[in-house]
Write an enzyme that holds these catalytic residues in place. Structure first.
Site, PDB file in Angstrom:
ATOM      1  N   ASP A 155       5.634   2.883   7.168  1.00 48.13           N
ATOM      2  CA  ASP A 155       4.279   2.393   6.852  1.00 48.13           C
ATOM      3  C   ASP A 155       3.622   3.289   5.822  1.00 48.13           C
ATOM      4  OD1 ASP A 155       1.810   1.207   6.810  1.00 48.13           O
ATOM      5  OD2 ASP A 155       1.224   1.862   8.828  1.00 48.13           O
ATOM      6  N   ASP A 165       4.317  -4.753   3.668  1.00 50.24           N
ATOM      7  CA  ASP A 165       3.754  -3.639   4.422  1.00 50.24           C
ATOM      8  C   ASP A 165       4.575  -3.504   5.702  1.00 50.24           C
ATOM      9  OD1 ASP A 165       2.224  -1.743   5.690  1.00 50.24           O
ATOM     10  OD2 ASP A 165       0.363  -2.916   5.713  1.00 50.24           O
ATOM     11  N   HIS A 190       0.851  -1.199   0.000  1.00 49.63           N
ATOM     12  CA  HIS A 190       0.000   0.000   0.000  1.00 49.63           C
ATOM     13  C   HIS A 190       0.883   1.244   0.000  1.00 49.63           C
ATOM     14  CE1 HIS A 190       0.079   1.530   4.255  1.00 49.63           C
ATOM     15  NE2 HIS A 190       0.219   0.270   4.603  1.00 49.63           N
ATOM     16  N   HIS A 203       2.075   4.936  12.696  1.00 49.30           N
ATOM     17  CA  HIS A 203       0.901   5.800  12.521  1.00 49.30           C
ATOM     18  C   HIS A 203       1.049   7.147  13.213  1.00 49.30           C
ATOM     19  CE1 HIS A 203      -2.126   2.496  11.128  1.00 49.30           C
ATOM     20  NE2 HIS A 203      -1.081   2.621  10.332  1.00 49.30           N
ATOM     21  N   GLU A 262      -5.355   1.686   1.951  1.00 53.64           N
ATOM     22  CA  GLU A 262      -5.202   0.528   2.845  1.00 53.64           C
ATOM     23  C   GLU A 262      -5.541   0.922   4.268  1.00 53.64           C
ATOM     24  OE1 GLU A 262      -3.059  -2.111   5.779  1.00 53.64           O
ATOM     25  OE2 GLU A 262      -2.916   0.051   5.475  1.00 53.64           O
ATOM     26  N   GLU A 263      -5.119   2.136   4.632  1.00 55.46           N
ATOM     27  CA  GLU A 263      -5.282   2.573   6.023  1.00 55.46           C
ATOM     28  C   GLU A 263      -6.746   2.809   6.397  1.00 55.46           C
ATOM     29  OE1 GLU A 263      -2.939   2.237   7.990  1.00 55.46           O
ATOM     30  OE2 GLU A 263      -1.012   2.654   7.044  1.00 55.46           O
TER      31      GLU A 263
HETATM   32  N1  TRP Z   1      -0.730  -1.231   7.710  1.00 59.71           N
HETATM   33  C1  TRP Z   1      -0.929  -2.220   8.743  1.00 59.71           C
HETATM   34  C2  TRP Z   1      -1.930  -1.642   9.718  1.00 59.71           C
HETATM   35  O1  TRP Z   1      -1.867  -0.471   9.977  1.00 59.71           O
HETATM   36  C3  TRP Z   1       0.346  -2.557   9.460  1.00 59.71           C
HETATM   37  C4  TRP Z   1       0.265  -3.852  10.116  1.00 59.71           C
HETATM   38  C5  TRP Z   1      -0.045  -4.108  11.395  1.00 59.71           C
HETATM   39  C6  TRP Z   1       0.537  -5.076   9.508  1.00 59.71           C
HETATM   40  N2  TRP Z   1       0.018  -5.440  11.620  1.00 59.71           N
HETATM   41  C7  TRP Z   1       0.363  -6.055  10.494  1.00 59.71           C
HETATM   42  C8  TRP Z   1       0.905  -5.450   8.231  1.00 59.71           C
HETATM   43  C9  TRP Z   1       0.562  -7.389  10.197  1.00 59.71           C
HETATM   44  C10 TRP Z   1       1.098  -6.774   7.959  1.00 59.71           C
HETATM   45  C11 TRP Z   1       0.918  -7.743   8.922  1.00 59.71           C
HETATM   46  O2  TRP Z   1      -2.792  -2.348  10.208  1.00 59.71           O
HETATM   47 ZN    ZN Z   2       0.650  -0.416   6.462  1.00 64.37          ZN
END
Ligand code: TRP
Ligand code: ZN
Ligand code: CA
Length: 435
Positions: free
Chosen positions: A133, A196, A121, A283, A167-168
């Site tokens: 991220d 990611d 993403h 974040h 994605e967020e």
């Molecule tokens: N972009 C994901 C999120 O904010 C980041 C993330 C958290 C993630 N846990 C994860 C990505 C596990 C891959 C696998 O939720």
């Molecule tokens: Zn992410």
């Protein structure tokens, strides 16, 4: 092209004489052979992150869905891919009242019915630039796509790269892509790799626990580095692989950790700080270019390329007629211990062929004394000759062996034992020819 480069015999039974296949093929190499994945230059990946940071800075500090920084990010990635020869498609959708964008980049060639995808993403949250991220995954996938172009790589599968929007906000872009893919097109996608957060500042090395082949590919890469991995547990389905997985497509990916806390056991094996989260800026506004661990970003970027190459290439043979040969003489003691002659096969992706030609040249005055075996790299034994032929001289013969359950790369041995006294001889040569 027939590769039958041979070196003259080196001293000793362990001398290796191999076809000229090892290492990464240059861009101009014949596309039929296996090529090794290139090393992904960390400096290039970091430059993409610096550019994404500049885009955020110039657009109110973020690259979030519906904001100008997101569209600028998409335009930035698209321009690089267009210049590198990709066929790019901008897919638009609407979410929370704003237009969202997915960028899809197809590398021309490969089997259109066997598509391997990798994606990340590209959007950030509104609170920051989103460099770990998920600038990290976006930049690594971008640089791998550019490396495919630089190498002129022509794998047997068709390659497709994707950068997802929103994605967020709940995997909006990737869900939109999968939902709008005709079922016939969906069936062609044989794998989706997701990246990611792969440069977390206090990194862990996590592999998604999904498709076994994809998972093993990443584990093999990391085993080669001597870096331990763990299964990703920080929320299954929390990124863009989830819609693919739900559609029955094999998925996998890498992750270096978000807001979970690194344990002391993890700090012992990976370094970093125990009792602190993998990404303290997850974040938040401090997710900038300063929020990246270069070692994790470097390793994971190389792992992206490794997996793309490993999972898309030809699965069996190097160019037809490739010979791996050892012409060093090995004397076979009379009624004595077994001896071996070895060749090292390298630069081949996947397993050995079902019709591997094993050329045996043994000079001996009584072939009925001899037991001759082919030993695969993992130790599997294939008997070629077991004391038949009584008093005839020599074994000069090509055996066809179904070696398709064996990984091709590695040391193969011809093992010869003389089991009766009186007559003697030597291994004159041993060669493997790929069909
Ligand atoms: N972009 C994901 C999120 O904010 C980041 C993330 C958290 C993630 N846990 C994860 C990505 C596990 C891959 C696998 O939720
Ligand atoms: Zn992410
Ligand atoms: Ca003998």
């Amino acid at each position: 092209m027939k590769l039958s480069a041979r070196l003259s015999a080196l001293a000793g039974a362990s001398a290796l004489v191999v076809g000229a296949l090892a290492g990464a093929a240059p861009a101009s190499a014949a596309p039929t052979g296996a090529t090794a994945a290139p090393d992904i230059p960390l400096a290039n990946v970091k430059q993409h992150l610096a550019d994404l940071q500049s885009i955020a800075t110039a657009n109110g500090g973020n690259r979030a869905h519906g904001r100008t920084g997101y569209k600028a990010s998409i335009d930035f990635v698209k321009a690089k891919l267009d210049a590198a020869g990709y066929t790019t498609t901008l897919q638009t959708f609407t979410s929370s009242g704003a237009t969202g964008y997915n960028l899809i980049a197809d590398w021309p060639g490969g089997d259109p019915n066997q598509v391997l995808m990798a994606g990340s993403h590209l959007d950030s949250v509104t609170s920051g630039a989103g460099i770990n991220d998920n600038g990290s995954g976006s930049a690594a996938v971008l640089e791998t796509a550019l490396a495919v172009s630089r190498a002129g790589y022509q794998p047997s599968k068709h390659l497709r790269f994707a950068w997802w929007g929103a994605e967020e906000l709940g995997l909006i872009g990737s869900k939109y892509y999968v939902n709008n893919l005709a079922s016939t097109e969906r069936a062609k996608v044989k794998g989706y790799l997701n990246f990611d957060m792969i440069g977390s500042p206090n990194p862990g090395y996590f592999v998604y626990d999904d498709d076994p082949t994809i998972e093993q590919t990443f584990k093999t890469y990391y085993a080669g580095l001597g870096v331990p991995t763990e299964i990703e547990t920080e929320g299954d389905g929390r990124s863009d692989h989830a819609p693919f997985k739900n559609a029955g497509i094999p998925v996998g990916g890498l992750f270096s950790g978000a807001d979970y806390v690194k344990t002391s056991a993890q700090a012992q094996k990976w370094g970093g700080t125990a009792g602190q989260s993998f990404d303290r800026c997850y974040h938040s506004s401090c997710d900038t270019t300063a929020n990246i661990n270069d070692t994790a970003l470097d390793r994971n970027s190389d792992a992206v390329a490794y997996a793309i190459w490993a999972l898309s290439g030809t699965t069996t043979t190097p160019p037809a007629g490739t010979v791996f040969e050892n012409t060093a003489d090995v004397s076979v003691p009379d009624n004595g211990a077994a001896v071996t002659s070895s060749v090292t096969v390298s630069g081949v992706t996947g397993n050995a062929p079902s019709n591997l030609a094993v050329g045996v040249d043994i000079i001996h005055t009584w072939r009925g004394d001899l037991v001759v075996d082919l030993i695969a790299p993992d130790g599997s034994v294939y008997n070629l000759h077991n004391r038949t032929g009584s008093s005839a001289d020599n074994i000069q013969q090509t055996y066809t062996v179904n070696a398709s359950s064996e990984v091709a790369n590695g040391v193969w041995k011809l093992r010869v034992q003389d089991k009766a006294s009186g007559d003697t001889g030597y291994i004159n040569s041993f060669k493997l020819t790929f069909p």
